[in-house]
Design a protein around this motif. Structure first.
Motif, short mmCIF file in Angstrom:
data_model
loop_
_atom_site.label_atom_id
_atom_site.label_comp_id
_atom_site.label_asym_id
_atom_site.label_seq_id
_atom_site.Cartn_x
_atom_site.Cartn_y
_atom_site.Cartn_z
N ARG A 1 0.83 -1.20 0.00
CA ARG A 1 0.00 0.00 0.00
C ARG A 1 0.87 1.25 0.00
O ARG A 1 0.64 2.19 -0.76
N GLN A 2 1.91 1.27 0.83
CA GLN A 2 2.81 2.42 0.87
C GLN A 2 3.51 2.61 -0.47
O GLN A 2 3.69 3.74 -0.92
N ALA A 3 3.91 1.53 -1.11
CA ALA A 3 4.55 1.64 -2.43
C ALA A 3 3.58 2.23 -3.44
O ALA A 3 3.96 3.06 -4.27
N ARG A 4 2.31 1.82 -3.38
CA ARG A 4 1.29 2.36 -4.30
C ARG A 4 1.10 3.86 -4.11
O ARG A 4 1.07 4.62 -5.07
N ILE A 5 0.98 4.28 -2.84
CA ILE A 5 0.71 5.70 -2.62
C ILE A 5 1.94 6.55 -2.92
O ILE A 5 1.81 7.66 -3.42
N ARG A 6 3.12 6.04 -2.66
CA ARG A 6 4.34 6.80 -2.98
C ARG A 6 4.54 6.88 -4.48
O ARG A 6 5.01 7.89 -4.99
N GLN A 7 4.18 5.83 -5.19
CA GLN A 7 4.28 5.87 -6.65
C GLN A 7 3.27 6.87 -7.21
O GLN A 7 3.58 7.62 -8.13
N TYR B 1 3.00 7.16 15.22
CA TYR B 1 2.91 7.17 13.76
C TYR B 1 4.30 7.29 13.13
O TYR B 1 5.22 7.80 13.74
N HIS B 2 4.39 6.85 11.89
CA HIS B 2 5.57 7.11 11.07
C HIS B 2 5.19 8.28 10.17
O HIS B 2 4.19 8.23 9.47
N TRP B 3 6.00 9.34 10.20
CA TRP B 3 5.66 10.57 9.49
C TRP B 3 6.49 10.71 8.22
O TRP B 3 7.65 10.31 8.18
N PHE B 4 5.86 11.31 7.20
CA PHE B 4 6.50 11.50 5.91
C PHE B 4 6.18 12.90 5.40
O PHE B 4 5.05 13.37 5.53
N ARG B 5 7.18 13.55 4.80
CA ARG B 5 6.97 14.86 4.19
C ARG B 5 6.68 14.63 2.70
O ARG B 5 7.48 14.05 1.99
N TYR B 6 5.52 15.10 2.28
CA TYR B 6 5.17 15.08 0.87
C TYR B 6 5.36 16.50 0.37
O TYR B 6 4.69 17.42 0.84
N GLN B 7 6.30 16.69 -0.55
CA GLN B 7 6.69 18.03 -0.96
C GLN B 7 6.62 18.19 -2.47
O GLN B 7 7.07 17.34 -3.23
N VAL C 1 3.38 17.30 6.14
CA VAL C 1 3.90 16.13 6.88
C VAL C 1 2.68 15.36 7.35
O VAL C 1 1.83 15.90 8.05
N TRP C 2 2.58 14.09 6.92
CA TRP C 2 1.44 13.26 7.32
C TRP C 2 1.88 11.83 7.55
O TRP C 2 3.02 11.46 7.27
N ASN C 3 0.98 11.02 8.05
CA ASN C 3 1.34 9.67 8.49
C ASN C 3 1.00 8.58 7.47
O ASN C 3 1.06 7.40 7.80
N GLU C 4 0.66 8.94 6.27
CA GLU C 4 0.39 8.00 5.18
C GLU C 4 -0.73 7.01 5.48
O GLU C 4 -0.72 5.88 4.99
N GLU D 1 -6.55 9.12 -1.34
CA GLU D 1 -6.14 10.16 -0.40
C GLU D 1 -4.85 10.82 -0.85
O GLU D 1 -4.67 12.03 -0.71
N THR D 2 -3.93 10.03 -1.41
CA THR D 2 -2.67 10.58 -1.90
C THR D 2 -2.91 11.51 -3.07
O THR D 2 -2.31 12.58 -3.16
N GLU D 3 -3.79 11.12 -3.98
CA GLU D 3 -4.11 11.98 -5.12
C GLU D 3 -4.73 13.29 -4.65
O GLU D 3 -4.39 14.37 -5.15
N ALA D 4 -5.61 13.22 -3.66
CA ALA D 4 -6.22 14.44 -3.10
C ALA D 4 -5.15 15.31 -2.44
O ALA D 4 -5.17 16.54 -2.57
N LEU D 5 -4.21 14.69 -1.75
CA LEU D 5 -3.13 15.44 -1.12
C LEU D 5 -2.25 16.12 -2.16
O LEU D 5 -1.86 17.27 -2.00
#
Length: 165
Positions: A28-34, A67-73, A142-145, A151-155
């Motif tokens: 799931r994480q690989a899908r949203i990061r891609q 949570y594990h946090w990630f910066r989406y920039q 910065v969000w917890n994925e 949700e990623t597309e909306a972000l």
């Protein structure tokens, strides 16, 4: 006896292969990061313990450590618009346990889109987002994925809107 030895040998061969497969969470994480990468958004893991800007949040809000946090920039390219206002907004819990958003500088201005977004997140009491950043070259959240591709597309769309604020 021979069949038992063959079965044990097969377990030694197949066992490591099975454990190397990615888990459902990792897929799931690989899908949203891609999905983010396809939209030009970079993702970076954040360690609250070593990040100087966010470490103080961890001390005041121990609930965020789970949570594990990630910066989406999203960074503007040469010919693309970038935010006209810079600023940082972070989320924390107050003494009553209510999530509140506060600006890093009380004098900083909030673009209407940022004010609307913060008001929405505060009304929802959503723990998924920790920080919102606008810089002269980009926008970051910065969000917890938690969530999936939608949700990623909306972000990512939100980051594009923030770039034009």
């Amino acid at each position: 006896m021979v069949y038992v030895l063959i079965a044990i040998a097969m377990l030694f061969i197949i066992g490591p292969i099975v454990t190397m497969r990615p888990s459902a969470k990792e897929r799931r994480q690989a899908r949203i990061r891609q999905a983010a990468s396809e939209r030009g958004v970079s993702t970076t893991p954040i360690s609250l313990k070593t990040n100087k800007k966010l470490n103080h949040l961890l001390q005041r809000n121990p609930h965020i450590e789970k949570y594990h946090w990630f910066r989406y920039q999203l960074v503007a390219k040469e010919d693309e618009p970038s935010p006209s206002i810079t600023g940082e907004w972070t989320q924390r819990k107050d003494r009553d346990g209510t999530l509140v958003w506060e600006a890093a500088d009380i004098k900083q201005q909030e673009p209407p889109l940022v004010a609307e977004l913060i008001q929405l997140w505060q009304a929802q009491q959503n723990e998924d987002f920790l920080k919102l950043e606008l810089t002269p070259r980009g926008a970051a959240i910065v969000w917890n994925e938690r969530g999936d591709v939608a949700e990623t597309e909306a972000l990512c769309d939100l980051l594009k809107k923030l770039m034009q604020s």
